[in-house]
Write a protein that holds these residues in place. Structure first.
Motif, mmCIF file in Angstrom:
data_model
loop_
_atom_site.group_PDB
_atom_site.id
_atom_site.type_symbol
_atom_site.label_atom_id
_atom_site.label_comp_id
_atom_site.label_asym_id
_atom_site.label_seq_id
_atom_site.Cartn_x
_atom_site.Cartn_y
_atom_site.Cartn_z
ATOM 1 N N TYR A 172 -3.929 4.771 -1.863
ATOM 2 C CA TYR A 172 -4.860 5.503 -1.022
ATOM 3 C C TYR A 172 -4.813 6.988 -1.361
ATOM 4 O O TYR A 172 -3.736 7.575 -1.474
ATOM 5 C CB TYR A 172 -4.508 5.333 0.461
ATOM 6 N N GLY A 173 -5.989 7.568 -1.511
ATOM 7 C CA GLY A 173 -6.092 9.000 -1.751
ATOM 8 C C GLY A 173 -7.159 9.594 -0.860
ATOM 9 O O GLY A 173 -8.229 9.014 -0.681
ATOM 10 N N GLY A 174 -6.887 10.763 -0.288
ATOM 11 C CA GLY A 174 -7.845 11.426 0.595
ATOM 12 C C GLY A 174 -8.839 12.262 -0.190
ATOM 13 O O GLY A 174 -8.439 13.127 -0.967
ATOM 14 N N ILE A 175 -10.125 11.975 0.000
ATOM 15 C CA ILE A 175 -11.164 12.765 -0.655
ATOM 16 C C ILE A 175 -12.153 13.276 0.388
ATOM 17 O O ILE A 175 -12.275 12.701 1.468
ATOM 18 C CB ILE A 175 -11.900 11.964 -1.762
ATOM 19 N N SER B 98 0.821 -1.213 0.000
ATOM 20 C CA SER B 98 0.000 0.000 0.000
ATOM 21 C C SER B 98 0.854 1.261 0.000
ATOM 22 O O SER B 98 1.971 1.270 0.501
ATOM 23 C CB SER B 98 -0.951 0.013 1.196
ATOM 24 N N VAL B 99 0.255 2.317 -0.576
ATOM 25 C CA VAL B 99 0.937 3.586 -0.689
ATOM 26 C C VAL B 99 -0.105 4.705 -0.584
ATOM 27 O O VAL B 99 -1.249 4.534 -1.009
ATOM 28 C CB VAL B 99 1.719 3.671 -2.029
ATOM 29 N N VAL B 100 0.290 5.828 0.007
ATOM 30 C CA VAL B 100 -0.555 7.020 0.046
ATOM 31 C C VAL B 100 -0.093 7.932 -1.078
ATOM 32 O O VAL B 100 1.085 8.289 -1.158
ATOM 33 C CB VAL B 100 -0.451 7.752 1.399
ATOM 34 N N LEU B 101 -1.021 8.294 -1.946
ATOM 35 C CA LEU B 101 -0.696 9.178 -3.060
ATOM 36 C C LEU B 101 -0.901 10.638 -2.674
ATOM 37 O O LEU B 101 -1.654 10.951 -1.749
ATOM 38 C CB LEU B 101 -1.565 8.842 -4.271
ATOM 39 N N SER B 102 -0.261 11.518 -3.406
ATOM 40 C CA SER B 102 -0.403 12.954 -3.189
ATOM 41 C C SER B 102 -1.834 13.386 -3.502
ATOM 42 O O SER B 102 -2.612 12.642 -4.103
ATOM 43 C CB SER B 102 0.561 13.702 -4.116
ATOM 44 N N ARG B 103 -2.178 14.611 -3.115
ATOM 45 C CA ARG B 103 -3.518 15.145 -3.420
ATOM 46 C C ARG B 103 -3.785 15.151 -4.917
ATOM 47 O O ARG B 103 -4.879 14.832 -5.366
ATOM 48 C CB ARG B 103 -3.661 16.556 -2.875
ATOM 49 N N THR B 104 -2.793 15.539 -5.700
ATOM 50 C CA THR B 104 -2.952 15.576 -7.156
ATOM 51 C C THR B 104 -3.263 14.185 -7.691
ATOM 52 O O THR B 104 -4.165 14.006 -8.510
ATOM 53 C CB THR B 104 -1.668 16.113 -7.831
ATOM 54 N N GLN B 105 -2.531 13.199 -7.235
ATOM 55 C CA GLN B 105 -2.755 11.832 -7.691
ATOM 56 C C GLN B 105 -4.064 11.270 -7.143
ATOM 57 O O GLN B 105 -4.728 10.471 -7.818
ATOM 58 C CB GLN B 105 -1.583 10.942 -7.301
ATOM 59 N N ALA B 106 -4.469 11.689 -5.951
ATOM 60 C CA ALA B 106 -5.767 11.254 -5.402
ATOM 61 C C ALA B 106 -6.895 11.691 -6.329
ATOM 62 O O ALA B 106 -7.837 10.927 -6.587
ATOM 63 C CB ALA B 106 -5.976 11.816 -4.002
ATOM 64 N N GLU B 107 -6.792 12.895 -6.857
ATOM 65 C CA GLU B 107 -7.800 13.371 -7.804
ATOM 66 C C GLU B 107 -7.820 12.504 -9.053
ATOM 67 O O GLU B 107 -8.880 12.166 -9.580
ATOM 68 C CB GLU B 107 -7.520 14.828 -8.169
ATOM 69 N N PHE C 28 -9.895 17.438 -1.544
ATOM 70 C CA PHE C 28 -8.918 16.382 -1.286
ATOM 71 C C PHE C 28 -8.116 16.732 -0.040
ATOM 72 O O PHE C 28 -8.007 17.900 0.328
ATOM 73 C CB PHE C 28 -8.006 16.218 -2.514
ATOM 74 N N TRP C 29 -7.585 15.724 0.622
ATOM 75 C CA TRP C 29 -6.779 15.925 1.812
ATOM 76 C C TRP C 29 -5.633 14.929 1.811
ATOM 77 O O TRP C 29 -5.655 13.935 1.089
ATOM 78 C CB TRP C 29 -7.617 15.816 3.079
ATOM 79 N N SER C 30 -4.617 15.203 2.608
ATOM 80 C CA SER C 30 -3.448 14.324 2.707
ATOM 81 C C SER C 30 -3.688 13.274 3.776
ATOM 82 O O SER C 30 -3.836 13.606 4.957
ATOM 83 C CB SER C 30 -2.196 15.135 3.048
ATOM 84 N N VAL C 31 -3.736 12.031 3.370
ATOM 85 C CA VAL C 31 -3.955 10.915 4.292
ATOM 86 C C VAL C 31 -2.707 10.733 5.151
ATOM 87 O O VAL C 31 -1.593 10.640 4.634
ATOM 88 C CB VAL C 31 -4.253 9.611 3.504
ATOM 89 N N SER C 32 -2.905 10.687 6.466
ATOM 90 C CA SER C 32 -1.772 10.500 7.380
ATOM 91 C C SER C 32 -1.337 9.036 7.372
ATOM 92 O O SER C 32 -2.095 8.135 7.003
ATOM 93 C CB SER C 32 -2.161 10.912 8.797
ATOM 94 N N ASP C 33 -0.109 8.808 7.816
ATOM 95 C CA ASP C 33 0.389 7.438 7.920
ATOM 96 C C ASP C 33 -0.488 6.611 8.856
ATOM 97 O O ASP C 33 -0.758 5.437 8.593
ATOM 98 C CB ASP C 33 1.832 7.418 8.416
ATOM 99 N N GLN C 34 -0.952 7.228 9.963
ATOM 100 C CA GLN C 34 -1.784 6.499 10.925
ATOM 101 C C GLN C 34 -3.100 6.043 10.294
ATOM 102 O O GLN C 34 -3.521 4.908 10.468
ATOM 103 C CB GLN C 34 -2.067 7.344 12.170
#
Length: 154
Positions: free
Chosen positions: A91-94, A26-35, A52-58
């Protein structure tokens, strides 16, 4: 059940952005990539996204911890995903109606094994292929999943 991967699996990688890896799968993508994750070609993605928001590691670690709960859901096509932890996940924050969610873009290992996709840094878009690729929402406030959708079939 063993699913054949179609010979004509259409794969697009959307460029630009950075990410950080949470686990080997798993990986957290940047806001741009989340879009970019929301631009899938053969499966529905969440509507009414406000931002969009930045998903934290937690939060990402919580998604990883709970990922097998996905197997209790069915897509609108009445398909369930067994062993969701075996998929590579982006993972992308929306934000929907003012609430933060994590959008999960999952790709079966064998699909990525056939190509050299930079899945750790770029949003991956796979057209068709059925359950070789799926998406879902995770609500960090309730640690629950919803809106499971699998790719269309060829």
């Amino acid at each position: 059940m063993h699913i054949k991967i179609p010979a004509l699996l259409f794969v697009l990688v959307i460029v630009s952005g950075c990410a950080h890896q949470i686990s080997s799968n798993s990986v957290v993508l940047s806001r741009t990539q989340a879009e970019m994750l929301l631009h899938q070609c053969s499966r529905p993605t969440p509507d009414n996204v406000d931002g969009f928001w930045s998903v934290s590691d937690q939060v990402a670690q919580n998604v990883d911890r709970d990922i097998d709960k996905i197997s209790t859901l069915q897509s609108t096509a009445r398909i369930a995903i067994s062993r969701p932890h075996e998929y590579f996940r982006q993972y992308g924050g929306i934000v929907i109606s003012g609430r933060q969610f994590v959008y999960i873009n999952a790709i079966r290992y064998t699909t990525l094994g056939q190509t050299e996709l930079p899945w750790k840094t770029k949003a991956v878009r796979i057209c068709d292929g059925g359950e070789t690729s799926w998406g879902a929402l995770y609500d960090p406030a309730t640690n629950s999943f919803s809106q499971l959708e699998v790719n269309g079939s060829i």
